[in-house]
Design a protein around this motif. Sequence first.
Motif, mmCIF file in Angstrom:
data_model
loop_
_atom_site.group_PDB
_atom_site.id
_atom_site.type_symbol
_atom_site.label_atom_id
_atom_site.label_comp_id
_atom_site.label_asym_id
_atom_site.label_seq_id
_atom_site.Cartn_x
_atom_site.Cartn_y
_atom_site.Cartn_z
ATOM 1 N N GLY A 227 0.880 -1.193 0.057
ATOM 2 C CA GLY A 227 -0.120 0.133 0.080
ATOM 3 C C GLY A 227 0.989 1.707 -0.006
ATOM 4 N N GLY A 228 2.203 0.811 0.266
ATOM 5 C CA GLY A 228 2.826 2.392 -0.008
ATOM 6 C C GLY A 228 3.950 2.419 1.378
ATOM 7 N N GLY A 229 2.908 2.040 2.354
ATOM 8 C CA GLY A 229 3.464 2.974 3.747
ATOM 9 C C GLY A 229 5.201 2.244 4.229
ATOM 10 N N VAL A 230 5.270 2.307 4.866
ATOM 11 C CA VAL A 230 6.266 2.380 5.860
ATOM 12 C C VAL A 230 5.960 1.149 7.245
ATOM 13 C CG1 VAL A 230 8.832 3.787 6.543
ATOM 14 C CG2 VAL A 230 7.361 4.317 4.351
ATOM 15 N N ILE A 231 7.413 0.218 7.529
ATOM 16 C CA ILE A 231 7.884 -0.141 8.716
ATOM 17 C C ILE A 231 8.738 0.353 9.739
ATOM 18 C CG2 ILE A 231 7.566 -2.582 9.850
ATOM 19 C CD1 ILE A 231 6.772 -2.468 6.289
ATOM 20 N N CYS A 232 8.539 1.239 10.774
ATOM 21 C CA CYS A 232 9.629 1.548 11.428
ATOM 22 C C CYS A 232 9.884 0.293 12.554
ATOM 23 C CB CYS A 232 9.747 2.602 11.654
ATOM 24 S SG CYS A 232 8.937 3.785 10.296
ATOM 25 N N GLY A 332 16.225 7.792 7.631
ATOM 26 C CA GLY A 332 15.391 8.856 7.316
ATOM 27 C C GLY A 332 13.680 8.758 6.050
ATOM 28 N N SER A 333 14.411 8.512 4.863
ATOM 29 C CA SER A 333 14.444 9.323 3.347
ATOM 30 C C SER A 333 13.254 8.434 3.505
ATOM 31 C CB SER A 333 15.095 8.973 1.878
ATOM 32 O OG SER A 333 15.786 7.266 2.355
ATOM 33 N N ASN A 334 12.732 7.268 3.595
ATOM 34 C CA ASN A 334 11.394 6.835 3.110
ATOM 35 C C ASN A 334 10.602 7.225 4.665
ATOM 36 O OD1 ASN A 334 12.726 4.444 1.542
ATOM 37 N ND2 ASN A 334 13.289 3.493 3.139
ATOM 38 N N VAL A 335 10.365 7.524 5.510
ATOM 39 C CA VAL A 335 9.700 7.721 6.003
ATOM 40 C C VAL A 335 9.018 9.411 5.500
ATOM 41 C CG1 VAL A 335 9.427 9.214 8.655
ATOM 42 C CG2 VAL A 335 9.881 7.212 8.744
ATOM 43 N N MET A 336 10.354 10.426 5.254
ATOM 44 C CA MET A 336 9.905 11.632 4.521
ATOM 45 C C MET A 336 9.194 10.988 3.548
ATOM 46 S SD MET A 336 10.955 13.613 6.025
ATOM 47 C CE MET A 336 10.310 14.965 5.050
ATOM 48 N N ARG A 337 9.418 10.442 2.099
ATOM 49 C CA ARG A 337 8.724 10.328 1.527
ATOM 50 C C ARG A 337 7.134 10.063 2.153
ATOM 51 N NH1 ARG A 337 10.458 5.238 -0.039
ATOM 52 N NH2 ARG A 337 8.083 4.103 0.772
ATOM 53 N N LEU A 338 6.435 9.331 3.066
ATOM 54 C CA LEU A 338 5.183 9.023 3.430
ATOM 55 C C LEU A 338 5.219 10.364 4.063
ATOM 56 C CD1 LEU A 338 3.227 6.993 3.930
ATOM 57 C CD2 LEU A 338 4.533 6.645 6.109
ATOM 58 N N PHE A 339 5.367 11.063 4.691
ATOM 59 C CA PHE A 339 5.319 11.847 5.166
ATOM 60 C C PHE A 339 5.007 13.701 4.333
ATOM 61 C CE2 PHE A 339 6.563 11.134 10.165
ATOM 62 C CZ PHE A 339 6.046 10.003 9.904
ATOM 63 N N ARG A 340 5.856 13.466 3.670
ATOM 64 C CA ARG A 340 5.676 14.902 2.391
ATOM 65 C C ARG A 340 4.405 14.471 1.608
ATOM 66 N NH1 ARG A 340 11.240 14.134 1.198
ATOM 67 N NH2 ARG A 340 12.964 15.360 1.811
ATOM 68 N N ALA A 341 4.011 12.860 1.075
ATOM 69 C CA ALA A 341 2.695 12.668 0.124
ATOM 70 C C ALA A 341 1.397 12.553 1.346
ATOM 71 C CB ALA A 341 3.000 11.354 0.346
ATOM 72 N N GLU A 342 1.804 12.222 2.268
ATOM 73 C CA GLU A 342 0.598 11.969 3.245
ATOM 74 C C GLU A 342 -0.062 13.050 4.467
ATOM 75 O OE1 GLU A 342 -1.763 9.853 2.270
ATOM 76 O OE2 GLU A 342 -0.025 9.319 0.157
ATOM 77 N N LEU A 343 1.211 14.237 5.643
ATOM 78 C CA LEU A 343 0.549 14.409 6.534
ATOM 79 C C LEU A 343 -0.638 15.479 6.015
ATOM 80 C CD1 LEU A 343 3.810 14.835 8.725
ATOM 81 C CD2 LEU A 343 1.774 12.515 8.214
ATOM 82 N N GLY A 344 -0.872 16.031 6.480
ATOM 83 C CA GLY A 344 -2.476 17.035 6.141
ATOM 84 C C GLY A 344 -2.475 17.148 4.794
ATOM 85 N N ARG A 345 -2.971 16.539 4.194
ATOM 86 C CA ARG A 345 -2.596 16.105 3.224
ATOM 87 C C ARG A 345 -4.330 16.592 2.375
ATOM 88 N NH1 ARG A 345 -5.982 12.508 0.153
ATOM 89 N NH2 ARG A 345 -5.643 11.031 2.042
ATOM 90 N N PRO A 346 -4.548 17.177 1.229
ATOM 91 C CA PRO A 346 -6.133 18.655 0.982
ATOM 92 C C PRO A 346 -6.615 16.818 0.793
ATOM 93 C CG PRO A 346 -3.478 19.257 0.191
ATOM 94 C CD PRO A 346 -3.474 18.475 0.295
ATOM 95 N N GLY A 347 -7.610 17.455 1.370
ATOM 96 C CA GLY A 347 -9.102 15.411 1.089
ATOM 97 C C GLY A 347 -10.134 16.056 1.768
ATOM 98 N N SER A 348 -10.605 16.732 2.563
ATOM 99 C CA SER A 348 -11.702 17.736 2.894
ATOM 100 C C SER A 348 -12.124 18.048 2.002
ATOM 101 C CB SER A 348 -11.203 17.788 4.279
ATOM 102 O OG SER A 348 -10.186 19.208 3.884
#
Length: 348
Positions: A227-232, A332-348
């Motif tokens: 699904g494009g996620g990350v396991i930390c 950290g670059s994997n987490v950053m990829r996820l955060f850049r794409a998903e955090l606060g993502r406009p969708g509302s």
Amino acid sequence: MPVDQSLHTHAVVADTHNDLLMAVSARPPHLWASFFRDRWLPQLSEGGVDVQVLPVFVESQFRPEGALRQTLRMIECAHVLAEGNPDAVTLCRDGQEIDEALALGRIALVLALESMPGIDESVELVPTLHRLGVRVASIAHWGRTALADGSGQDGTGSRLTSHGVEALREMERLGIVFDVSHLGATGVAHVLEIATRPVIATHSAARALRDHHRNLTDEQLRGVAAGGGVICVNFLAAFLTEDAGAATLDHLVDHIERVAEVAGVDHVGLGPDFMREVNEDLTPPCCEGFSYSGIDANAAIPGLEGPRGLPMVTEALLKRGFSEEETVKVLGSNVMRLFRAELGRPGS
């Protein structure tokens, strides 16, 4: 400067689970900013941490009646410690704000919820928490909640409740990344079945190497990655090997390597869960000989009791055969990829 230290210094290092808010918020409010600056900021800086996820974990003595109050208190603590140290840290709500903080040489802080005891069935409060800055959240810990069962309740075979499904949908709409760590096995399967956005496991190790319900199976690892996620990967010794007192750095790298082999190196991150450092900051006798469901939460890999030891992980990954590019992804670059794409993502 040795290549591993140079690489660690220049890489973006993201720690997706440090319960330091528990320790800081235990102090009187007027000491929150200074205690963080004196006790925790030096550790984060020496460890090279660039992005720090701050989970809000509400201890059992506050549940259920005081759960929402304690949730809000800890969120306020995060804001206060950030506002009191503006030269060093920034509380960030999306990938752009993280990048801006890093460009200024500040540590980017990201608010998370570890379970949602303050919410219970009131899913209409998820947008309220989003407004307060929460950008990562799980919906269960070890036991049962109104939203789902934690991994300690795997025997129930339960999926998310209707309120849990509603919470997932709200999080996806708002740009809050769903965290599957602590979720029961059938709950994880349910999330992976219905999620429309990538998810994260903020602090979970590989069950194939340590058969504990808090760890993720190979099937679950593949599902998160698909699904494009990350396991930390969790550093807690008891989740890495059955003999927690004998845990070594090699055990940790074994788990990172396993996750990379099964899920792909693009889907691995670091979720240390430095419990010993947090427990030492909490007022005794609450944490002397502390264990949780038979797990020694104070057992740690020597040198990795806290954030200062993180450069050891970089060195160990390189020695194990990870390339510099792969190591940077894990750091950290994997987490950053996820955060850049998903955090606060406009969708509302």
